[in-house]
Design a protein around this motif. Structure first.
Motif, short mmCIF file in Angstrom:
data_model
loop_
_atom_site.label_atom_id
_atom_site.label_comp_id
_atom_site.label_asym_id
_atom_site.label_seq_id
_atom_site.Cartn_x
_atom_site.Cartn_y
_atom_site.Cartn_z
N GLY A 53 0.81 -1.21 0.00
CA GLY A 53 0.00 0.00 0.00
C GLY A 53 0.84 1.26 0.00
N VAL A 54 1.89 1.25 -0.82
CA VAL A 54 2.81 2.39 -0.85
C VAL A 54 2.95 2.90 -2.28
CG1 VAL A 54 4.13 1.58 1.14
CG2 VAL A 54 4.81 0.86 -1.17
N ALA A 55 3.59 4.05 -2.41
CA ALA A 55 3.82 4.66 -3.72
C ALA A 55 4.99 3.97 -4.43
CB ALA A 55 4.11 6.15 -3.55
N ARG A 56 5.03 4.17 -5.74
CA ARG A 56 6.09 3.57 -6.55
C ARG A 56 7.48 4.00 -6.08
NH1 ARG A 56 5.54 1.19 -11.38
NH2 ARG A 56 3.43 2.08 -11.56
N MET A 57 7.63 5.26 -5.71
CA MET A 57 8.94 5.76 -5.27
C MET A 57 9.43 5.01 -4.04
SD MET A 57 11.49 7.61 -5.84
CE MET A 57 10.83 8.62 -7.17
N THR A 58 8.51 4.68 -3.13
CA THR A 58 8.90 3.95 -1.92
C THR A 58 9.44 2.57 -2.28
OG1 THR A 58 7.20 5.09 -0.64
CG2 THR A 58 8.10 3.07 0.30
N VAL A 59 8.78 1.89 -3.22
CA VAL A 59 9.25 0.58 -3.68
C VAL A 59 10.62 0.71 -4.33
CG1 VAL A 59 8.83 -1.26 -5.35
CG2 VAL A 59 6.95 -0.41 -3.94
N ARG A 60 10.78 1.72 -5.15
CA ARG A 60 12.07 1.90 -5.84
C ARG A 60 13.19 2.19 -4.85
NH1 ARG A 60 10.40 5.22 -11.42
NH2 ARG A 60 9.33 3.42 -12.37
N GLN A 61 12.89 2.92 -3.79
CA GLN A 61 13.91 3.16 -2.76
C GLN A 61 14.31 1.85 -2.08
OE1 GLN A 61 11.59 6.31 -0.66
NE2 GLN A 61 13.53 7.42 -0.61
N ALA A 62 13.34 0.98 -1.83
CA ALA A 62 13.64 -0.31 -1.20
C ALA A 62 14.52 -1.16 -2.09
CB ALA A 62 12.34 -1.04 -0.88
#
Length: 263
Positions: A53-62
Motif C-alpha cells: 500500500g505504498v507509492a512507486r517511489m517507496t518501492v524503488r527506494q527499497a
C-alpha cells in the motif's frame, strides 16, 4: 514462487524505521533464507505497491537498497533479479602447502576443489615491467628495476572472483615456463622450487576497499560490493623474496580462514 509467497510481511507505520527500509528488510530476509533464490526475479513494482500500500517511489527506494548492497541487479526490460553469486571460496592458511605442488596443483585449483567448483583462468598477460615502488620494496630490488609480471583472472564455475599479478625477478623467470601462459603442474611456485629456491614462508597484507571501475568490470561486481586486496610475498629458505603477488578478490566470493598457533 509467486509474489504472495515472498511478500508475507507488512510494514509497521508506527515504526521509527522508514517504510522503504522495512520493505528492503523483508526482501533481504527472503534472499538470505532462500525464498528468493539466485537469478530469481523480485516481485514487480506493481505487486509490491499493492501488497504494501505504498507509492512507486517507496518501492524503488527499497529495491535501490538491495542493489547498493550487491544483492540485486536490474536487467533492462526484464526487471530486477537476485544477483547470482560465485561459490564462497575459503582462503585458508594451508593453501600454499607443498603437498599441493607435489600433487601438481597450484593453490587456486587446490582450494577450488574444496568447494566443489570448477576453476578457470583467463586474461593471461606476461610482460617485463619496471617494478612498482611497493613491489620493489618487497622484492628487495631497486624501484624501477625490470621484473616479470604475470597478470591473470580467476573464475569459479564461470564467475570471475579474483585478478592477480605476480612479480618475479627476471633471473628466476626468463627461460622457464613462468614466461608461458601455462606454467605447468604446481604453478609458478613449483617452477621456482625446481631452481633450488625452496619456499619457506609467505607474508600477506590484507586490506579492503571499494573496487575501481576496471576491477568492477573484470570481476562483474554489483554496486556496493567491496574487494579484498591481498599482497603476498614468498620467501625461500635463505629469507630471499622470490615473488610478490598483488591480488584483488571479490568481497562476496571469499571467506578468510586462518589457523594460528597458540604458542
Amino acid at each position: 514462487m509467486g509474489a504472495g509467497d515472498v511478500l508475507d510481511h507488512h510494514v509497521d507505520p508506527t515504526s521509527d524505521r522508514a517504510v522503504f527500509r522495512q520493505i528492503a528488510d523483508h526482501l533481504r530476509m527472503a534472499i538470505r533464507t532462500g525464498r528468493l533464490e539466485a537469478g530469481q526475479k523480485l516481485p514487480s513494482e506493481a505487486e509490491m505497491m499493492e501488497h504494501y500500500g505504498v507509492a512507486r517511489m517507496t518501492v524503488r527506494q527499497a529495491v535501490a537498497e538491495l542493489k547498493s548492497e550487491g544483492l540485486a541487479v536490474a536487467e533492462h526490460g526484464r526487471g530486477v533479479f537476485v544477483r547470482s553469486r560465485p561459490p564462497v571460496k575459503r582462503l585458508a592458511s594451508d593453501r600454499f602447502a607443498r603437498r599441493h605442488r607435489k600433487g601438481g596443483k597450484a593453490a587456486f585449483l587446490a582450494e577450488s576443489e574444496t568447494v566443489g567448483a570448477k576453476a578457470t583462468v583467463d586474461r593471461i598477460k606476461i610482460t617485463e615491467v619496471p617494478a612498482p615502488s611497493d613491489v620493489a620494496e618487497r622484492l628487495k630490488v631497486q624501484s624501477g628495476e625490470i621484473v616479470v609480471a604475470r597478470a591473470r583472472r580467476y573464475s569459479l564455475d564461470g564467475h570471475p572472483v579474483e585478478t592477480a599479478t605476480s612479480y618475479i625477478p627476471v633471473e628466476l623467470a626468463r627461460g622457464t615456463r613462468i614466461m608461458e601462459d601455462n606454467p605447468g603442474p604446481g604453478g609458478i611456485y613449483a617452477r621456482i622450487e625446481e631452481q633450488g629456491r625452496t619456499l619457506d614462508r609467505f607474508v600477506e597484507d590484507v586490506s579492503t576497499r571499494m573496487p575501481t571501475r576496471e576491477e568492477a568490470q573484470l570481476l562483474n561486481l554489483g554496486p556496493g560490493t567491496p574487494v579484498f586486496r591481498l599482497i603476498r610475498t614468498a620467501y625461500d629458505l635463505e629469507g630471499r623474496p622470490v615473488e610478490v603477488c598483488d591480488t584483488i578478490m571479490s568481497g562476496d566470493a571469499y571467506q578468510l580462514s586462518y589457523e594460528l598457533p597458540a604458542h
